[in-house]
Structures are given as C-alpha cells and as structure tokens.
Design a protein around this motif. Structure first.
Motif, PDB file in Angstrom:
ATOM      1  N   LEU A 190       0.840  -1.010  -0.019  1.00 27.69           N
ATOM      2  CA  LEU A 190       0.256  -0.227  -0.059  1.00 27.69           C
ATOM      3  C   LEU A 190       0.974   1.441   0.098  1.00 27.69           C
ATOM      4  N   LYS A 191       0.744   2.196  -1.104  1.00 26.15           N
ATOM      5  CA  LYS A 191       1.540   3.196  -1.050  1.00 26.15           C
ATOM      6  C   LYS A 191       0.677   4.551  -0.952  1.00 26.15           C
ATOM      7  N   PHE A 192       1.125   5.462   0.199  1.00 28.23           N
ATOM      8  CA  PHE A 192       0.315   6.736   0.536  1.00 28.23           C
ATOM      9  C   PHE A 192       1.262   7.828  -0.101  1.00 28.23           C
ATOM     10  N   GLY A 193       0.672   8.551  -0.750  1.00 21.62           N
ATOM     11  CA  GLY A 193       1.151   9.706  -1.337  1.00 21.62           C
ATOM     12  C   GLY A 193       1.291  10.976  -0.393  1.00 21.62           C
ATOM     13  N   GLY A 194       1.607  12.166  -0.576  1.00 25.77           N
ATOM     14  CA  GLY A 194       2.050  13.103   0.325  1.00 25.77           C
ATOM     15  C   GLY A 194       0.572  13.572   0.827  1.00 25.77           C
ATOM     16  N   THR A 195      -0.284  13.873  -0.111  1.00 22.02           N
ATOM     17  CA  THR A 195      -1.616  14.389   0.582  1.00 22.02           C
ATOM     18  C   THR A 195      -2.541  13.340   1.277  1.00 22.02           C
ATOM     19  N   TYR A 202      -2.276   4.656  -3.337  1.00 24.02           N
ATOM     20  CA  TYR A 202      -3.409   5.670  -2.562  1.00 24.02           C
ATOM     21  C   TYR A 202      -3.098   6.956  -2.927  1.00 24.02           C
ATOM     22  N   THR A 203      -4.204   8.073  -3.210  1.00 27.00           N
ATOM     23  CA  THR A 203      -3.788   9.314  -3.467  1.00 27.00           C
ATOM     24  C   THR A 203      -4.929  10.160  -3.302  1.00 27.00           C
ATOM     25  N   ASP A 204      -4.941  11.668  -3.792  1.00 25.05           N
ATOM     26  CA  ASP A 204      -6.069  12.346  -3.392  1.00 25.05           C
ATOM     27  C   ASP A 204      -7.243  12.529  -4.437  1.00 25.05           C
ATOM     28  N   VAL A 205      -7.014  11.616  -5.459  1.00 28.07           N
ATOM     29  CA  VAL A 205      -8.209  11.625  -6.369  1.00 28.07           C
ATOM     30  C   VAL A 205      -8.629  10.056  -6.593  1.00 28.07           C
ATOM     31  N   GLU A 206      -9.876   9.674  -7.232  1.00 32.51           N
ATOM     32  CA  GLU A 206     -10.438   8.489  -7.101  1.00 32.51           C
ATOM     33  C   GLU A 206      -9.534   7.393  -7.964  1.00 32.51           C
ATOM     34  N   GLY A 207      -8.683   7.828  -8.865  1.00 34.36           N
ATOM     35  CA  GLY A 207      -7.831   7.290  -9.771  1.00 34.36           C
ATOM     36  C   GLY A 207      -7.494   8.094 -11.080  1.00 34.36           C
ATOM     37  N   VAL A 208      -6.999   7.446 -11.881  1.00 32.90           N
ATOM     38  CA  VAL A 208      -6.770   8.125 -12.942  1.00 32.90           C
ATOM     39  C   VAL A 208      -7.748   8.477 -13.986  1.00 32.90           C
ATOM     40  N   PHE A 209      -7.884   9.821 -14.158  1.00 32.14           N
ATOM     41  CA  PHE A 209      -9.014  10.192 -14.839  1.00 32.14           C
ATOM     42  C   PHE A 209      -8.652  10.567 -16.360  1.00 32.14           C
ATOM     43  N   THR A 210      -9.786  10.898 -17.284  1.00 29.76           N
ATOM     44  CA  THR A 210      -9.447  11.194 -18.692  1.00 29.76           C
ATOM     45  C   THR A 210      -8.524  12.181 -18.846  1.00 29.76           C
ATOM     46  N   THR A 211      -8.848  13.321 -17.727  1.00 32.24           N
ATOM     47  CA  THR A 211      -7.851  14.415 -17.662  1.00 32.24           C
ATOM     48  C   THR A 211      -7.916  14.882 -16.221  1.00 32.24           C
ATOM     49  N   ASP A 212      -6.971  15.735 -16.004  1.00 30.80           N
ATOM     50  CA  ASP A 212      -6.711  16.258 -14.217  1.00 30.80           C
ATOM     51  C   ASP A 212      -8.096  16.641 -13.913  1.00 30.80           C
ATOM     52  N   PRO A 213      -8.834  15.892 -12.951  1.00 32.44           N
ATOM     53  CA  PRO A 213     -10.177  16.216 -12.537  1.00 32.44           C
ATOM     54  C   PRO A 213     -10.166  17.462 -11.638  1.00 32.44           C
ATOM     55  N   ASN A 214      -8.834  18.149 -11.454  1.00 36.49           N
ATOM     56  CA  ASN A 214      -8.926  19.190 -10.735  1.00 36.49           C
ATOM     57  C   ASN A 214      -8.706  20.362 -11.920  1.00 36.49           C
ATOM     58  N   LYS A 215      -8.704  20.296 -13.121  1.00 34.94           N
ATOM     59  CA  LYS A 215      -8.561  20.921 -14.006  1.00 34.94           C
ATOM     60  C   LYS A 215     -10.063  21.177 -15.084  1.00 34.94           C
ATOM     61  N   GLY A 246       2.369  15.027 -18.449  1.00 34.59           N
ATOM     62  CA  GLY A 246       1.816  15.785 -17.602  1.00 34.59           C
ATOM     63  C   GLY A 246       0.967  15.341 -16.440  1.00 34.59           C
ATOM     64  N   ALA A 247       0.429  14.136 -16.703  1.00 39.11           N
ATOM     65  CA  ALA A 247      -0.289  13.707 -15.566  1.00 39.11           C
ATOM     66  C   ALA A 247       0.455  13.229 -14.450  1.00 39.11           C
ATOM     67  N   LYS A 248       0.102  13.999 -13.319  1.00 34.86           N
ATOM     68  CA  LYS A 248       0.990  14.062 -12.193  1.00 34.86           C
ATOM     69  C   LYS A 248       0.606  12.597 -11.446  1.00 34.86           C
ATOM     70  N   VAL A 249      -0.515  12.234 -11.306  1.00 31.88           N
ATOM     71  CA  VAL A 249      -1.055  11.146 -10.618  1.00 31.88           C
ATOM     72  C   VAL A 249      -0.070   9.908 -10.568  1.00 31.88           C
ATOM     73  N   MET A 250       0.693   9.824 -11.721  1.00 30.42           N
ATOM     74  CA  MET A 250       1.789   8.462 -11.441  1.00 30.42           C
ATOM     75  C   MET A 250       2.943   9.132 -11.895  1.00 30.42           C
TER      76      MET A 250
HETATM   77  P1  ADP Z   1       0.298  12.041  -4.163  1.00 26.35           P
HETATM   78  O1  ADP Z   1       0.657  12.832  -3.136  1.00 26.35           O
HETATM   79  O2  ADP Z   1      -0.624  10.950  -3.791  1.00 26.35           O
HETATM   80  O3  ADP Z   1       1.580  11.153  -4.879  1.00 26.35           O
HETATM   81  P2  ADP Z   1       0.104  13.571  -6.592  1.00 26.35           P
HETATM   82  O4  ADP Z   1      -0.059  14.952  -6.313  1.00 26.35           O
HETATM   83  O5  ADP Z   1       1.308  13.197  -6.929  1.00 26.35           O
HETATM   84  O6  ADP Z   1      -0.445  12.492  -5.405  1.00 26.35           O
HETATM   85  O7  ADP Z   1      -0.855  13.113  -8.057  1.00 26.35           O
HETATM   86  C1  ADP Z   1      -2.248  13.315  -7.586  1.00 26.35           C
HETATM   87  C2  ADP Z   1      -2.664  14.406  -8.557  1.00 26.35           C
HETATM   88  O8  ADP Z   1      -2.597  14.284  -9.854  1.00 26.35           O
HETATM   89  C3  ADP Z   1      -4.139  14.856  -8.413  1.00 26.35           C
HETATM   90  O9  ADP Z   1      -4.558  15.660  -7.407  1.00 26.35           O
HETATM   91  C4  ADP Z   1      -4.414  15.525  -9.791  1.00 26.35           C
HETATM   92  O10 ADP Z   1      -4.607  17.117  -9.749  1.00 26.35           O
HETATM   93  C5  ADP Z   1      -3.136  15.233 -10.532  1.00 26.35           C
HETATM   94  N1  ADP Z   1      -3.439  14.649 -12.106  1.00 26.35           N
HETATM   95  C6  ADP Z   1      -2.972  15.309 -12.934  1.00 26.35           C
HETATM   96  N2  ADP Z   1      -3.482  14.605 -14.149  1.00 26.35           N
HETATM   97  C7  ADP Z   1      -4.464  13.496 -13.638  1.00 26.35           C
HETATM   98  C8  ADP Z   1      -5.289  12.528 -14.136  1.00 26.35           C
HETATM   99  N3  ADP Z   1      -5.484  12.167 -15.513  1.00 26.35           N
HETATM  100  N4  ADP Z   1      -5.987  11.715 -13.243  1.00 26.35           N
HETATM  101  C9  ADP Z   1      -5.641  11.982 -12.091  1.00 26.35           C
HETATM  102  N5  ADP Z   1      -5.194  12.883 -11.417  1.00 26.35           N
HETATM  103  C10 ADP Z   1      -4.543  13.598 -12.009  1.00 26.35           C
END
Ligand code: ADP
Ligand code: ASP
Ligand code: MG
Length: 404
Positions: free
Chosen positions: A6-11, A172-185, A207-211
């Motif tokens: 189980l990996k937990f990110g900063g948030t 484990y992160t602060d969004v529900e998964g990988v989205f079609t684009t950044d859900p915060n944008k 640019g998708a920071k999630v991974m």
């Molecule tokens: P963690 O602290 O868990 O490592 P990150 O900040 O590195 O989290 O990554 C999570 C963030 O990635 C989200 O808050 C979201 O804004 C951003 N993000 C960018 N693109 C996507 C995407 N396609 N799907 C989900 N999240 C995305």
C-alpha cells in the motif's frame, strides 16, 4: 504469503487526521489476512520546503547533501504512521531505505532502484509486523543516501511489490483514480476503469502527475498490475495493466497537459549539416531538457528557422547557452513564455485514421492557434497559448466523447 503493498502519497499523509485515516486503511487489509507492506511519501509540501531551504544555501547545493536533506520528509511520515499503528495496538515499525537496504545506482537526485533486500522485512512480516517503508529513497554502493526523482515513491512501491512478489500493489492518492484528464482542471473528467501501461506512460510523461512516469516503466517491465485509488473515499479506482487485459478500447483514452513551457525560436540559422547538433549540444550539457522541436523547410536553401520548447524555469540558462555559443549564427532569437502542450493519448489511434484531423478541427472551432505539433504512434501533442488551455481541454474532451 498473501502480500499487499500500500503506497500513500503526500496528500494522503498530509495531516495528523489523515494519518489516522491511513492507519485504518492499513488495519483493514490486515483484518483481511493480508501481510501488509506500507510505502509512504513525505507529508504534502514537506519535500518542496526542503528543496527551498537548499536553494537558500546555494543554487549549486551539493547533490549528495540534497538527497540526505530531501529524503528526510519520508522518515518523519513513516514514523508517524508506525507510531499511530502502535498506538492502536498493532505491531508496526518504520524502515528507512538503508535499514533494509534498498539499493540504487550511484547517480544522485535521479537514481534508480536495482535491488530491494527482502530478508529482514520477510522475517518481520512472518512475526506479524507491518513494515512502514520510506519511499523515494535508497542507498548507493558508497553507502550514501540517494533519491529517485520527484514523485518517486510510486516507483519505490512498484519495485517493492516486485521484490516481495506481492499479490497487489495499491497507490493511494487524493483523487479516485486516473481520470480522462486532471479532474482538478476539468470537472467533467471521467474516471478510467482500466488503462494500459503504454497509455499511462504517455499520460504521465505528458503531464498527468497522478503517477510518476518511471514507475510505469518499472511496472510494465515487471508486469505488475497497479491499482490507483483514493485514500479518502471508498470507491473502486483505476487498474493499470497490460494492453491485452483491456476489452473495451476507446480511440482516445485521455488528455494530458503541461503548464509552464516556453518556446524558443532561432530565426535565420544557416541551413547546413551539423547546425542543429551545435545548437543542442550546449543545452544538453547544461541539463536543459528540450522537448518539441521543429525546423522549417528552407525556402532559399541557405537559411532556416528552428523552434523548440523548454521548461520556463530554464529560460535564462537557455538564453545564456545560446548567446555564448560561438558555433552558431542566426539573425534573431525569440523567446515566448506562457505556452502549454496539450496531448491526446490512445492506442486506438493506431488503427483509426482521422484523429489528427479531428483534433485540429476541434481546436480551430474555438479559434485556438496551434504553434508546434509532435506525434508518436499513440499520442498527438500540440503547443498552444496557456490562456487557451482550459478551452482546449474542454473542446477536445467533447470531441473524443471522453465523458461517455
Ligand atoms: P500523491 O501525493 O498521492 O503522490 P500527486 O499530487 O502526485 O499525489 O498526484 C495526484 C494529482 O495528480 C491529483 O490531485 C491531480 O490533480 C493530478 N492529476 C493530473 N492528471 C491526472 C489524471 N489524468 N488523473 C488523475 N489525477 C491527475
Ligand atoms: N516526497 C517526494 C516528492 O515530493 C516523493 C513522492 O512524493 O513520491 O517528490
Ligand atoms: Mg505523486
């Protein structure tokens, strides 16, 4: 042994309350009879703060000390998680990379993990303990601390899953998964249920920071399935897996974008062999990452224009490297900040013609000017003005019906 990483990110570990929530998630897996290995990153903001401090000492802060400094955030987070579990009556302890050890290459700041020693952790797991391991860090063969690049805890988790032959690896992160684009944008971004390594790698690199991009390469090479889900909401997340596991393949899977790019144009460069090399060699020596490159066809056979993109923060270094370069001649040098790269990604475009046309037509319908184009087998990227980014995301998301 049924092992889950189980990996937990900063948030996810960004406050004491969040750490208490994380401790609950960990206990739930223990209750389901998993042997749990936890990997944590630093509390959100901590790594950035440490980097700021190093810059206050010097812009040339020693790479070796940088790694000791910035990896310290993970130590604090792991101690807090372990302490919380112990407080709840659960056997747990923190493990720093050197105590395991997690061995990396010798490079600092962007090292790579090559071995995770399993002996002591396996013994601890058998004794019923939960190891809380620091992500992002390792040691090299000189016993010096190393770090593996920003966002590197993802890679730590995946390689730990590999060496322990874990059944599952959950990010484990602060969004529900990988989205079609950044859900915060873009609010209407949709969660993707399953995505291939190849597409995730492109999305992350673009640019998708999630991974972290490197972590996806590690997962692909070792065929490790990754689940990405939220630490705050109990819902199914996204599975990152091999392409053949995906049945319902769309043409476009997702859209990524970058924010802080800059465009550099050299006008009237001599059109002869070796010119591009003499321009880019000093840039690469100054560790400036050049991204999109276009060279116009020379109309008179003598002169041409060369355009490329860099990160905005590298603008001054780039200007200096070009102006000090005695090997090149040009008539004019232009810089433009405030540009963004937007990319559509999908393995479906290999077999479906017309994606480029649809992308350009959609952008044109909103009067968005395309400045530079680059393509690969499964992605098309264009450079546009940053002010048009939101409009572009919206129109492309609609064009490729990503909300469906
Ligand atoms: P963690 O602290 O868990 O490592 P990150 O900040 O590195 O989290 O990554 C999570 C963030 O990635 C989200 O808050 C979201 O804004 C951003 N993000 C960018 N693109 C996507 C995407 N396609 N799907 C989900 N999240 C995305
Ligand atoms: N704490 C490190 C960073 O901020 C590693 C990580 O978050 O994965 O880059
Ligand atoms: Mg991250």
């Amino acid at each position: 042994m049924k092992i889950v990483v189980l990996k937990f990110g900063g948030t996810s570990v960004g406050s004491i309350n969040k750490i208490k929530k994380v401790a609950k998630i960990i206990s739930n897996y223990r209750d389901k009879k998993y042997k749990v290995i936890v990997v944590s990153s630093a509390m959100s903001g901590v790594t950035n703060e440490l980097i700021r401090k190093s810059k206050k000492i010097s812009n040339n802060f020693s790479d070796e000390e940088y790694d000791v400094l910035v990896s310290s955030g993970e130590q604090a987070a792991c101690a807090l998680i372990a302490g919380c579990l112990v407080n709840n009556g659960i056997k747990a302890r923190s493990w720093l990379a050197w105590q395991i050890p997690i061995l990396t290459t010798n490079i600092h700041k962007h090292s790579r993990i090559h071995t995770v020693n399993t002996k002591s952790i396996l013994k601890y797991l058998k004794e019923g303990g939960i190891p809380i391991i620091t992500g992002f860090q390792g040691i090299n063969n000189k016993s010096r601390m190393t770090t593996i690049g920003r966002g590197g805890s993802d890679s730590s988790a995946i390689l730990i899953a590999k060496f322990f032959k874990a059944e599952r690896c959950i990010i484990y992160t602060d969004v529900e998964g990988v989205f079609t684009t950044d859900p915060n944008k873009l609010n209407k971004a949709k969660k993707i249920k399953v995505i291939s390594y190849e597409e995730m790698l492109e999305m992350a690199s673009l640019g998708a920071k999630v991974m972290q991009p490197v972590s996806i390469q590690d997962a692909r090479l070792n065929r490790i399935n990754i689940e990405v889900k939220s630490s705050f909401i109990k819902k199914s997340g996204t599975l990152i897996t091999k392409r053949s596991n995906i049945i319902d393949q769309k043409i476009i899977t997702g859209i990524s974008c970058t924010q802080n790019d800059a465009k550099v144009s050299l006008i009237g460069v001599k059109d002869r062999p070796g010119v591009a090399a003499s321009i880019f060699q000093p840039l690469s020596r100054s560790l400036i990452n050049v991204d999109m490159v276009v060279q116009n066809i020379s109309s008179n056979g003598k002169e041409t224009d060369l355009t490329f993109t860099i990160k905005s923060e590298d603008l001054n270094k780039t200007r200096k490297a070009i102006l000090e370069n005695k090997n090149i001649k040009f008539r004019n040098l232009l810089f433009k900040k405030g540009v963004s790269k937007i990319s559509v990604i999908g393995v479906g475009m290999i077999t479906t013609p017309g994606v480029t046309f649809r992308m350009f037509k959609a952008l044109a319908s909103k009067k968005i000017n395309i400045q530079v184009i680059s393509t690969s087998e499964i992605k098309i990227s264009v450079l546009i003005d940053k002010k048009d980014l939101k409009k572009a995301l919206n129109v492309l998301h609609n064009e490729f019906k990503l909300e469906k």
